[in-house]
Design an enzyme around this catalytic site. Sequence first.
Site, PDB file in Angstrom:
ATOM      1  N   ASP A  39       0.909  -1.095   0.113  1.00 48.13           N
ATOM      2  CA  ASP A  39       0.214  -0.076  -0.037  1.00 48.13           C
ATOM      3  C   ASP A  39       0.916   1.256   0.120  1.00 48.13           C
ATOM      4  O   ASP A  39       1.945   1.316   0.687  1.00 48.13           O
ATOM      5  CB  ASP A  39      -0.842  -0.111   1.236  1.00 48.13           C
ATOM      6  CG  ASP A  39      -2.186   0.778   1.045  1.00 48.13           C
ATOM      7  OD1 ASP A  39      -3.245   0.652   0.975  1.00 48.13           O
ATOM      8  OD2 ASP A  39      -1.869   2.240   1.216  1.00 48.13           O
ATOM      9  N   ILE A  40       0.622   2.269  -0.819  1.00 47.02           N
ATOM     10  CA  ILE A  40       1.382   3.469  -0.804  1.00 47.02           C
ATOM     11  C   ILE A  40       1.163   4.137   0.453  1.00 47.02           C
ATOM     12  O   ILE A  40       2.138   5.116   0.664  1.00 47.02           O
ATOM     13  CB  ILE A  40       0.521   4.215  -2.137  1.00 47.02           C
ATOM     14  CG1 ILE A  40       1.858   5.382  -2.581  1.00 47.02           C
ATOM     15  CG2 ILE A  40      -0.743   4.921  -1.798  1.00 47.02           C
ATOM     16  CD1 ILE A  40       1.538   6.029  -3.929  1.00 47.02           C
ATOM     17  N   ASN A  97     -12.730  -3.405   2.265  1.00 49.33           N
ATOM     18  CA  ASN A  97     -13.797  -2.421   2.197  1.00 49.33           C
ATOM     19  C   ASN A  97     -14.940  -2.346   1.088  1.00 49.33           C
ATOM     20  O   ASN A  97     -14.229  -2.373   0.076  1.00 49.33           O
ATOM     21  CB  ASN A  97     -13.194  -0.845   2.379  1.00 49.33           C
ATOM     22  CG  ASN A  97     -12.382  -0.732   3.876  1.00 49.33           C
ATOM     23  OD1 ASN A  97     -12.619  -1.128   4.732  1.00 49.33           O
ATOM     24  ND2 ASN A  97     -11.262  -0.040   3.632  1.00 49.33           N
ATOM     25  N   GLU A 105     -12.223   3.433  -1.444  1.00 49.81           N
ATOM     26  CA  GLU A 105     -12.067   4.273  -2.207  1.00 49.81           C
ATOM     27  C   GLU A 105     -11.538   4.115  -3.468  1.00 49.81           C
ATOM     28  O   GLU A 105     -11.657   5.087  -4.571  1.00 49.81           O
ATOM     29  CB  GLU A 105     -10.794   5.288  -1.539  1.00 49.81           C
ATOM     30  CG  GLU A 105     -11.330   5.886  -0.283  1.00 49.81           C
ATOM     31  CD  GLU A 105     -10.271   6.826   0.360  1.00 49.81           C
ATOM     32  OE1 GLU A 105      -9.308   6.878   0.056  1.00 49.81           O
ATOM     33  OE2 GLU A 105     -10.990   7.632   1.259  1.00 49.81           O
ATOM     34  N   VAL A 106     -11.040   2.731  -3.864  1.00 49.45           N
ATOM     35  CA  VAL A 106     -10.528   2.372  -5.178  1.00 49.45           C
ATOM     36  C   VAL A 106     -11.803   1.174  -5.471  1.00 49.45           C
ATOM     37  O   VAL A 106     -11.675   0.208  -4.881  1.00 49.45           O
ATOM     38  CB  VAL A 106      -9.137   1.899  -5.054  1.00 49.45           C
ATOM     39  CG1 VAL A 106      -9.014   1.220  -6.447  1.00 49.45           C
ATOM     40  CG2 VAL A 106      -8.192   2.969  -4.556  1.00 49.45           C
ATOM     41  N   HIS A 110     -10.162  -5.367  -3.525  1.00 49.26           N
ATOM     42  CA  HIS A 110      -8.642  -5.657  -3.166  1.00 49.26           C
ATOM     43  C   HIS A 110      -8.917  -5.908  -1.622  1.00 49.26           C
ATOM     44  O   HIS A 110      -9.979  -5.452  -0.876  1.00 49.26           O
ATOM     45  CB  HIS A 110      -8.018  -4.133  -2.843  1.00 49.26           C
ATOM     46  CG  HIS A 110      -8.673  -2.832  -2.570  1.00 49.26           C
ATOM     47  ND1 HIS A 110      -9.562  -2.179  -3.240  1.00 49.26           N
ATOM     48  CD2 HIS A 110      -8.579  -2.229  -1.125  1.00 49.26           C
ATOM     49  CE1 HIS A 110      -9.882  -1.260  -2.657  1.00 49.26           C
ATOM     50  NE2 HIS A 110      -9.327  -1.067  -1.710  1.00 49.26           N
ATOM     51  N   HIS A 112      -7.043  -5.939   2.081  1.00 48.26           N
ATOM     52  CA  HIS A 112      -5.742  -5.347   2.551  1.00 48.26           C
ATOM     53  C   HIS A 112      -5.454  -6.469   3.519  1.00 48.26           C
ATOM     54  O   HIS A 112      -6.109  -7.077   4.286  1.00 48.26           O
ATOM     55  CB  HIS A 112      -6.229  -4.088   3.570  1.00 48.26           C
ATOM     56  CG  HIS A 112      -6.753  -3.050   2.913  1.00 48.26           C
ATOM     57  ND1 HIS A 112      -5.973  -1.848   2.682  1.00 48.26           N
ATOM     58  CD2 HIS A 112      -7.948  -2.719   2.401  1.00 48.26           C
ATOM     59  CE1 HIS A 112      -6.785  -1.001   2.112  1.00 48.26           C
ATOM     60  NE2 HIS A 112      -7.992  -1.402   1.840  1.00 48.26           N
TER      61      HIS A 112
END
Length: 125
Positions: A39-40, A97, A105-106, A110, A112
Amino acid sequence: MPIDASLPYDDGNIFAKILRGELPCTKVYEDEHALAFHDINPLAPVHILVIPKGPYVSWDDFAARASDAEIAGFVRAVGHVARDAEMVVQGYRLLSNVGKRGGQEVPHLHVHIFGGQPLGPMLAR
Ligand code: 5GP
């Protein structure tokens, strides 16, 4: 800004761009069905994102539309990444999420993977 996960897949999203090689990522694992990268903006000492390669917005979208091979491949990839990062003995957390209330948000599915420290309660009260 959380997204509406009921909308159709938008292939302009950041993770679609990473999958197409248009944006960089720090890759930790890749196979036919999944890509995993750091993760960025890490929220734990280990914070890895695992994404399926197909165009799926969320977990329920994936469950409804993906093939059995894609689902098996993705689930196995998540487990493989956690084992490879040597987080099994100390423990880790998976989170996905979904949509507005989930804080997604994306708009590309995905998971995490968090680890590397005690992670505290599941949700703040
Ligand atoms: P969400 O809130 O959708 O569950 O999580 C999206 C995650 O993607 C966030 O933790 C955020 O830091 C991460 N992220 C957003 N843009 C990028 C990017 O360009 N590269 C990487 N590696 N992670 C990103």
